[in-house]
Motif scaffolding. Structure first.
Motif, PDB file in Angstrom:
ATOM      1  N   LYS A  35     -46.225  -8.711   3.320  1.00  0.00           N
ATOM      2  CA  LYS A  35     -47.109  -8.701   2.023  1.00  0.00           C
ATOM      3  C   LYS A  35     -48.295  -7.710   2.297  1.00  0.00           C
ATOM      4  O   LYS A  35     -48.811  -7.124   3.273  1.00  0.00           O
ATOM      5  CB  LYS A  35     -48.084  -9.982   2.187  1.00  0.00           C
ATOM      6  CG  LYS A  35     -48.904 -10.175   0.915  1.00  0.00           C
ATOM      7  CD  LYS A  35     -49.696 -11.647   1.188  1.00  0.00           C
ATOM      8  CE  LYS A  35     -50.490 -11.733  -0.064  1.00  0.00           C
ATOM      9  NZ  LYS A  35     -51.400 -13.056   0.200  1.00  0.00           N
ATOM     10  N   GLY A  36     -48.326  -6.952   0.882  1.00  0.00           N
ATOM     11  CA  GLY A  36     -49.297  -5.837   0.775  1.00  0.00           C
ATOM     12  C   GLY A  36     -48.528  -4.319   1.022  1.00  0.00           C
ATOM     13  O   GLY A  36     -49.177  -3.317   0.863  1.00  0.00           O
ATOM     14  N   LEU A  37     -47.149  -4.400   1.681  1.00  0.00           N
ATOM     15  CA  LEU A  37     -46.632  -3.207   1.922  1.00  0.00           C
ATOM     16  C   LEU A  37     -45.879  -2.510   0.740  1.00  0.00           C
ATOM     17  O   LEU A  37     -45.123  -3.165  -0.002  1.00  0.00           O
ATOM     18  CB  LEU A  37     -45.534  -3.175   3.114  1.00  0.00           C
ATOM     19  CG  LEU A  37     -44.900  -2.021   3.406  1.00  0.00           C
ATOM     20  CD1 LEU A  37     -45.727  -0.975   4.075  1.00  0.00           C
ATOM     21  CD2 LEU A  37     -43.685  -2.494   4.489  1.00  0.00           C
ATOM     22  N   LYS A  38     -46.413  -1.461   0.362  1.00  0.00           N
ATOM     23  CA  LYS A  38     -45.687  -0.475  -0.881  1.00  0.00           C
ATOM     24  C   LYS A  38     -44.944   0.559  -0.586  1.00  0.00           C
ATOM     25  O   LYS A  38     -43.954   0.899  -1.140  1.00  0.00           O
ATOM     26  CB  LYS A  38     -46.802  -0.388  -1.791  1.00  0.00           C
ATOM     27  CG  LYS A  38     -47.561  -1.193  -2.480  1.00  0.00           C
ATOM     28  CD  LYS A  38     -46.750  -2.349  -3.151  1.00  0.00           C
ATOM     29  CE  LYS A  38     -47.631  -3.661  -3.613  1.00  0.00           C
ATOM     30  NZ  LYS A  38     -47.060  -4.547  -4.539  1.00  0.00           N
ATOM     31  N   LYS A  39     -45.343   1.206   0.620  1.00  0.00           N
ATOM     32  CA  LYS A  39     -44.571   2.310   1.216  1.00  0.00           C
ATOM     33  C   LYS A  39     -44.434   2.591   2.692  1.00  0.00           C
ATOM     34  O   LYS A  39     -45.317   2.144   3.285  1.00  0.00           O
ATOM     35  CB  LYS A  39     -45.062   3.705   0.456  1.00  0.00           C
ATOM     36  CG  LYS A  39     -44.403   4.874   0.747  1.00  0.00           C
ATOM     37  CD  LYS A  39     -45.151   6.046   0.335  1.00  0.00           C
ATOM     38  CE  LYS A  39     -44.317   7.150   0.293  1.00  0.00           C
ATOM     39  NZ  LYS A  39     -45.219   8.505  -0.275  1.00  0.00           N
ATOM     40  N   GLY A  40     -43.359   2.723   3.303  1.00  0.00           N
ATOM     41  CA  GLY A  40     -43.187   3.057   4.602  1.00  0.00           C
ATOM     42  C   GLY A  40     -41.639   2.788   5.115  1.00  0.00           C
ATOM     43  O   GLY A  40     -40.746   2.721   4.221  1.00  0.00           O
ATOM     44  N   VAL A  41     -41.468   2.632   6.306  1.00  0.00           N
ATOM     45  CA  VAL A  41     -40.024   2.675   6.826  1.00  0.00           C
ATOM     46  C   VAL A  41     -40.114   1.136   8.028  1.00  0.00           C
ATOM     47  O   VAL A  41     -40.991   1.414   8.725  1.00  0.00           O
ATOM     48  CB  VAL A  41     -39.698   3.784   7.387  1.00  0.00           C
ATOM     49  CG1 VAL A  41     -38.168   3.644   8.089  1.00  0.00           C
ATOM     50  CG2 VAL A  41     -39.727   4.936   6.471  1.00  0.00           C
ATOM     51  N   VAL A  42     -39.023   0.657   7.880  1.00  0.00           N
ATOM     52  CA  VAL A  42     -39.089  -0.445   8.540  1.00  0.00           C
ATOM     53  C   VAL A  42     -37.836  -0.331   9.422  1.00  0.00           C
ATOM     54  O   VAL A  42     -36.664   0.018   9.017  1.00  0.00           O
ATOM     55  CB  VAL A  42     -38.983  -2.003   7.934  1.00  0.00           C
ATOM     56  CG1 VAL A  42     -40.342  -2.223   7.718  1.00  0.00           C
ATOM     57  CG2 VAL A  42     -37.943  -2.095   6.937  1.00  0.00           C
ATOM     58  N   TYR A  43     -37.781  -0.719  10.818  1.00  0.00           N
ATOM     59  CA  TYR A  43     -36.664  -0.507  11.641  1.00  0.00           C
ATOM     60  C   TYR A  43     -36.376  -1.665  12.522  1.00  0.00           C
ATOM     61  O   TYR A  43     -37.005  -2.458  12.697  1.00  0.00           O
ATOM     62  CB  TYR A  43     -36.956   0.595  12.660  1.00  0.00           C
ATOM     63  CG  TYR A  43     -37.395   2.206  12.106  1.00  0.00           C
ATOM     64  CD1 TYR A  43     -36.325   3.017  11.986  1.00  0.00           C
ATOM     65  CD2 TYR A  43     -38.557   2.256  11.762  1.00  0.00           C
ATOM     66  CE1 TYR A  43     -36.729   4.339  11.581  1.00  0.00           C
ATOM     67  CE2 TYR A  43     -38.867   3.312  11.081  1.00  0.00           C
ATOM     68  CZ  TYR A  43     -37.953   4.530  11.225  1.00  0.00           C
ATOM     69  OH  TYR A  43     -38.313   5.736  10.749  1.00  0.00           O
TER      70      TYR A  43
END
Length: 240
Positions: A35-43
């Motif tokens: 929640k709240g994440l709009k931009k990034g990378v998850v691994y």
């Protein structure tokens, strides 16, 4: 001759299709939401010896939902890592098994807000972590009290707090050992012995190992614990 060539062609196509299916089908799926994440990378990551390796990754652009997939042979601890260009790395460890795991959390408190639904090993790990939370809270209180005593140069209080801290650590180890002994049918037991009580007496770690079911002894953590104990015993024998 033509019929034989057609047969070879059919076999070749079947092998290619089978190969493609084996590459695309994964036996573990992680459905996540931050929640709240709009931009990034998850691994999706796992420990491999002394390093952490990436199993899958997704670039987040505008949506907080994602899916990560991999193949696993058995229940094992994996990590959900978030990289959000803030100079820090954020991790959520969880026990995975074949099938589907769901993780819901927030950007603000990525690790502490995590709600994980998945394997029976994860349920047991969370039971252990809840048990340990009281010890961690008590330890934080002791650290704070010791800091205040140090500012006052109160060595008597500091010494007393140090003794209380040592007793708390021993009690925490005893609780960890007891928890592992009570759950010898789960991969969580050897995992706790290896990572939560590594400095415990070898006789207690040996008791945990001997209490494991045959199936758990053959697991990754069971084999790792068994090898660690054997290596220690060999080292002890060599100095006798």
């Amino acid at each position: 001759m033509k019929a034989f060539q057609n047969l070879l062609y059919i076999i070749l196509i079947s092998l290619i299709v089978s190969s493609c299916n084996s590459e695309t089908e994964k036996n573990f799926t992680l459905n996540g939401s931050v929640k709240g994440l709009k931009k990034g990378v998850v691994y999706l990551q796992k420990e491999d010896g002394t390093s952490i390796v990436d199993l899958d990754s997704v670039v987040i652009k505008g949506t907080s939902d994602f899916t990560l997939k991999t193949n696993i042979d058995e229940p094992i601890l994996l990590y959900l890592k978030l990289h959000k260009n803030d100079g820090q790395e954020h991790f959520i460890p969880f026990f995975a098994d074949k099938g589907i795991t769901e993780i819901k959390t927030t950007l603000k408190r990525f690790t502490s807000d995590a709600k994980i639904t998945g394997s029976e090993q994860q349920v047991l790990l969370e039971e252990y972590l809840k048990l340990m939370s009281d010890f961690n809270d008590s330890n934080l209180d002791l650290i704070k009290a010791n800091f205040e005593a140090a500012k006052r140069n109160d060595t008597i209080t500091s010494d007393s707090l140090a003794k209380r801290s040592n007793r708390l650590l021993k009690l925490k180890y005893a609780s960890t050992i007891n928890f592992a002994l009570n759950h010898g049918d789960s991969e969580v037991a050897p995992y706790l012995a290896l990572y939560e009580a590594p400095n415990a007496s070898v006789k207690y770690l040996d008791s945990i190992y001997n209490n494991l079911t045959d199936k758990v002894k053959q697991s990754y953590y069971g084999k790792t614990l068994g090898k660690a104990l054997n290596d220690f015993k060999k080292a002890q024998d060599s100095i006798k």
